[in-house]
Design a protein around this motif. Structure first.
Motif, mmCIF file in Angstrom:
data_model
loop_
_atom_site.group_PDB
_atom_site.id
_atom_site.type_symbol
_atom_site.label_atom_id
_atom_site.label_comp_id
_atom_site.label_asym_id
_atom_site.label_seq_id
_atom_site.Cartn_x
_atom_site.Cartn_y
_atom_site.Cartn_z
ATOM 1 N N MET A 73 0.841 -1.212 0.000
ATOM 2 C CA MET A 73 0.000 0.000 0.000
ATOM 3 C C MET A 73 0.871 1.256 0.000
ATOM 4 N N GLN A 74 1.976 1.189 0.747
ATOM 5 C CA GLN A 74 2.875 2.359 0.781
ATOM 6 C C GLN A 74 3.464 2.631 -0.606
ATOM 7 N N GLN A 75 3.803 1.538 -1.331
ATOM 8 C CA GLN A 75 4.365 1.746 -2.667
ATOM 9 C C GLN A 75 3.317 2.303 -3.625
ATOM 10 N N ARG A 76 2.060 1.856 -3.456
ATOM 11 C CA ARG A 76 0.997 2.403 -4.314
ATOM 12 C C ARG A 76 0.808 3.890 -4.015
ATOM 13 N N LEU A 77 0.858 4.216 -2.737
ATOM 14 C CA LEU A 77 0.725 5.635 -2.383
ATOM 15 C C LEU A 77 1.930 6.426 -2.900
ATOM 16 N N ALA A 78 3.107 5.778 -2.890
ATOM 17 C CA ALA A 78 4.309 6.444 -3.419
ATOM 18 C C ALA A 78 4.109 6.761 -4.908
ATOM 19 N N ILE A 79 3.465 5.858 -5.626
ATOM 20 C CA ILE A 79 3.163 6.136 -7.045
ATOM 21 C C ILE A 79 2.180 7.305 -7.133
ATOM 22 N N GLY A 80 1.204 7.299 -6.244
ATOM 23 C CA GLY A 80 0.250 8.420 -6.215
ATOM 24 C C GLY A 80 0.962 9.749 -5.992
ATOM 25 N N ARG A 81 1.930 9.740 -5.054
ATOM 26 C CA ARG A 81 2.700 10.969 -4.798
ATOM 27 C C ARG A 81 3.474 11.383 -6.044
ATOM 28 N N ALA A 82 4.031 10.371 -6.734
ATOM 29 C CA ALA A 82 4.861 10.684 -7.903
ATOM 30 C C ALA A 82 4.045 11.245 -9.069
ATOM 31 N N VAL A 83 2.779 10.839 -9.174
ATOM 32 C CA VAL A 83 1.984 11.300 -10.341
ATOM 33 C C VAL A 83 1.022 12.433 -9.976
ATOM 34 N N LEU A 84 1.105 12.873 -8.733
ATOM 35 C CA LEU A 84 0.184 13.904 -8.238
ATOM 36 C C LEU A 84 0.143 15.134 -9.145
ATOM 37 N N HIS A 85 1.303 15.531 -9.644
ATOM 38 C CA HIS A 85 1.390 16.760 -10.448
ATOM 39 C C HIS A 85 1.379 16.450 -11.944
ATOM 40 N N PRO A 108 11.067 -0.342 -7.858
ATOM 41 C CA PRO A 108 9.819 -0.118 -7.110
ATOM 42 C C PRO A 108 9.240 -1.389 -6.491
ATOM 43 N N HIS A 109 9.696 -2.576 -6.962
ATOM 44 C CA HIS A 109 9.127 -3.824 -6.436
ATOM 45 C C HIS A 109 9.895 -4.373 -5.240
ATOM 46 N N THR A 110 10.971 -3.697 -4.830
ATOM 47 C CA THR A 110 11.794 -4.210 -3.719
ATOM 48 C C THR A 110 10.955 -4.403 -2.463
ATOM 49 N N GLY A 111 11.054 -5.594 -1.891
ATOM 50 C CA GLY A 111 10.366 -5.872 -0.625
ATOM 51 C C GLY A 111 8.885 -6.191 -0.765
ATOM 52 N N LEU A 112 8.384 -6.301 -1.989
ATOM 53 C CA LEU A 112 6.952 -6.605 -2.165
ATOM 54 C C LEU A 112 6.760 -8.093 -2.444
ATOM 55 N N LEU A 143 0.844 -3.433 -7.684
ATOM 56 C CA LEU A 143 1.677 -2.280 -8.047
ATOM 57 C C LEU A 143 1.759 -2.160 -9.570
ATOM 58 N N ASP A 144 1.929 -3.311 -10.235
ATOM 59 C CA ASP A 144 2.009 -3.299 -11.705
ATOM 60 C C ASP A 144 0.716 -2.770 -12.323
ATOM 61 N N GLU A 145 -0.414 -3.210 -11.752
ATOM 62 C CA GLU A 145 -1.709 -2.730 -12.283
ATOM 63 C C GLU A 145 -1.807 -1.215 -12.123
ATOM 64 N N ASP A 197 14.270 -7.349 -11.412
ATOM 65 C CA ASP A 197 13.250 -8.363 -11.650
ATOM 66 C C ASP A 197 12.913 -8.400 -13.144
ATOM 67 N N LEU A 198 13.533 -9.348 -13.853
ATOM 68 C CA LEU A 198 13.376 -9.394 -15.311
ATOM 69 C C LEU A 198 11.946 -9.701 -15.742
ATOM 70 N N SER A 199 11.263 -10.557 -14.977
ATOM 71 C CA SER A 199 9.899 -10.913 -15.392
ATOM 72 C C SER A 199 8.964 -9.703 -15.249
ATOM 73 N N ARG A 200 9.153 -8.942 -14.174
ATOM 74 C CA ARG A 200 8.339 -7.723 -14.000
ATOM 75 C C ARG A 200 8.658 -6.722 -15.104
ATOM 76 N N ALA A 201 9.941 -6.593 -15.403
ATOM 77 C CA ALA A 201 10.351 -5.657 -16.449
ATOM 78 C C ALA A 201 9.727 -6.070 -17.778
ATOM 79 N N LEU A 202 9.722 -7.373 -18.049
ATOM 80 C CA LEU A 202 9.163 -7.880 -19.308
ATOM 81 C C LEU A 202 7.661 -7.615 -19.398
ATOM 82 N N ASP A 203 6.993 -7.683 -18.253
ATOM 83 C CA ASP A 203 5.543 -7.405 -18.202
ATOM 84 C C ASP A 203 5.230 -5.957 -18.538
#
Lengths: 241, 227
Positions: free
Chosen positions: A144-156, A166-170, A178-180, A198-204
């Motif tokens: 949830m914190q990482q999703r909120l971090a994305i929210g902070r990043a796209v706020l403007h 961004p996937h570290t520790g998830l 997070l990907d969605e 994470d190559l598989s995440r990157a490939l997605d």
């Protein structure tokens, strides 16, 4: 200085050198990203991925070389670049004792956004945290914190998104959520550079894969041109070369 | 004009955020207050003061207390930014770095003045000394401004190091000596009811150091926080 006219490249890096004391982390690095591309920066630990992202994010100064982001030169025009960037790292860049709403409202004030309440509500809905908007961020799960971090990043509404592991520790579920969220965010045409192990995440997610090693981009391939469609095999071949 | 307004709004947003964080966590003020009260209790028992010597040592005890408690607050105030990467969040925002510095400094000043406002009446009771003097209040304000001005800059340097808790006092105290010395002398002057002419050089020194520390910190903060 005015932005240089270059219609397609949003990020241009030429002969970039970064030294920390006597240690050279980036060596004459060449890198460019076109508008709307999603580039995954892959490479082993210490290859220089985070250093490159921090320079693009205006958090670190290049030692030598030319860096242009959205047509603006770094570090000279860093203030103009900051307004166009959103950054997500493995740290949330959020205050644990403030609520999600208060965190976003604080950053909205720093970005001098109009209609702050409406924008904060829209972003919380985008990242699926509207129902927990008044809870302190430290009570959130890591996902949830990482999703909120994305929210902070796209706020403007940035035109460029820089993601550093961004996937570290998830766990798997949190990574998928997070990907969605990321797919929703970038569907608006944002240009993205993501450093990842994470190559598989990157490939997605990505449509271009740049491999960094010994401070240089040693290979670059688009999704359609991965040999045999095997990114892992290609990565191993390139990094062991 | 618009840039100016943006500067002050960003600065106040940062101060407001620090106050809101402190309101929720109460980490900084609690640590500063507990420490400050312990120090004045210890001095109360360690020094057997006669009414005559009391006014002579009060200024020293007060400023030792403020200086050490202030260091705790300064350390914590910047650790909060570093621990979850929030300092990067601030640096990524399109705001003047000086607004970040002034916002943090103002919040730290408020914390230090709150501690002083609580410590002074308790000290007055314990030591049976009247500390409710407008002159002393002025010295505390001027001394606190100089101390947090340079302290906020140095704590933003120290916070990058692993040994930040030890590093800040080592960096701060030698630089803050002129401020602390002038503050002790001016406070002592007011407590002993010396003529204003004898106190005013120390007040002038405090004002000069405040201006110098704020100006230098304002100019170099950008280079201190960037890699």
């Amino acid at each position: 200085m005015t932005p240089t006219a270059h219609p397609d490249a949003v990020i241009e890096v030429h002969r970039l050198v970064k030294r920390f004391g006597t240690k050279m982390v980036l060596r004459q690095l060449e890198f460019s990203v076109s508008r709307g591309q999603f580039v995954a920066l892959l490479g082993p630990n210490g290859a220089g991925k985070t250093t490159l992202l921090r320079i693009l994010a205006t958090l670190s100064r290049p030692t030598l070389g030319e860096v242009r982001v959205a047509g603006f030169h770094l570090p000279q025009q860093a203030p103009s670049v900051r307004r166009m960037l959103g950054v997500v790292s493995h740290l949330p860049l959020l205050y644990g004792d403030l609520s999600a709403e208060d965190n976003l409202r604080f950053y909205a004030r720093l970005y001098d956004l109009p209609s702050i309440n409406e924008r904060v509500t829209a972003v919380l809905e985008l990242v699926g945290l509207a129902s927990r908007r008044r809870d302190q961020v430290r009570t959130y799960s890591r996902g949830m914190q990482q999703r909120l971090a994305i929210g902070r990043a796209v706020l403007h509404d940035p035109v460029i998104l820089l993601l550093d592991e961004p996937h570290t520790g998830l766990d798997q579920d949190a990574s998928q959520m997070l990907d969605e969220t990321l797919r929703q965010v970038v569907s608006g045409g944002c240009t993205v550079v993501m450093a990842s192990h994470d190559l598989s995440r990157a490939l997605d997610l990505a449509n271009r894969f740049d491999i960094i090693g010994r401070g240089q981009i040693i290979a670059s391939v688009t999704r359609d041109h991965i040999p045999n469609g095997d990114l892992l095999g290609y990565y191993r071949e390139v990094t062991h070369a | 004009m618009r840039e100016n307004t943006r500067f002050w709004r960003s600065m106040l947003a940062i101060t407001w955020k620090d106050l809101a964080l402190e309101w929720r966590s109460r980490e900084i003020l609690t640590a500063m207050l507990v420490f400050a009260l312990l120090v004045i209790f210890i001095f109360n028992y360690a020094l057997e003061l006669t009414p005559q010597t009391r006014s002579e040592v009060t200024a020293g005890v007060l400023w030792v207390t403020f200086a050490f408690a202030g260091t705790l607050g300064l350390n914590r105030s910047l650790s909060v930014e570093k621990d979850r990467g929030c300092l990067d969040g601030l640096l990524l925002a399109p705001v003047d770095r000086s607004a970040i510095y002034l916002g943090k400094t103002l919040a730290n000043l408020i914390f230090m003045l709150v501690v002083a406002a609580i410590v002074l009446p308790i000290y007055s009771l314990l030591y049976n000394t009247n500390l409710f003097l407008p002159g002393l209040a002025l010295v505390i304000l001027l001394g606190a401004i100089g101390y947090v001005a340079v302290g906020t800059l140095l704590s933003s340097m120290a916070v990058q190091a692993r040994t930040r808790d030890m590093l800040l006092p080592v960096l701060l105290f030698p630089i803050a000596i002129p401020i602390l010395l002038a503050a002790v002398k001016a406070s002592s002057g007011f407590l002993q009811a010396l003529p204003f002419e004898e106190i005013s050089p120390w007040l002038n020194l405090l004002v000069v150091y405040d201006v110098i520390f704020i100006s230098v910190s304002f100019m170099v903060f950008e280079f201190v926080v960037e890699e």
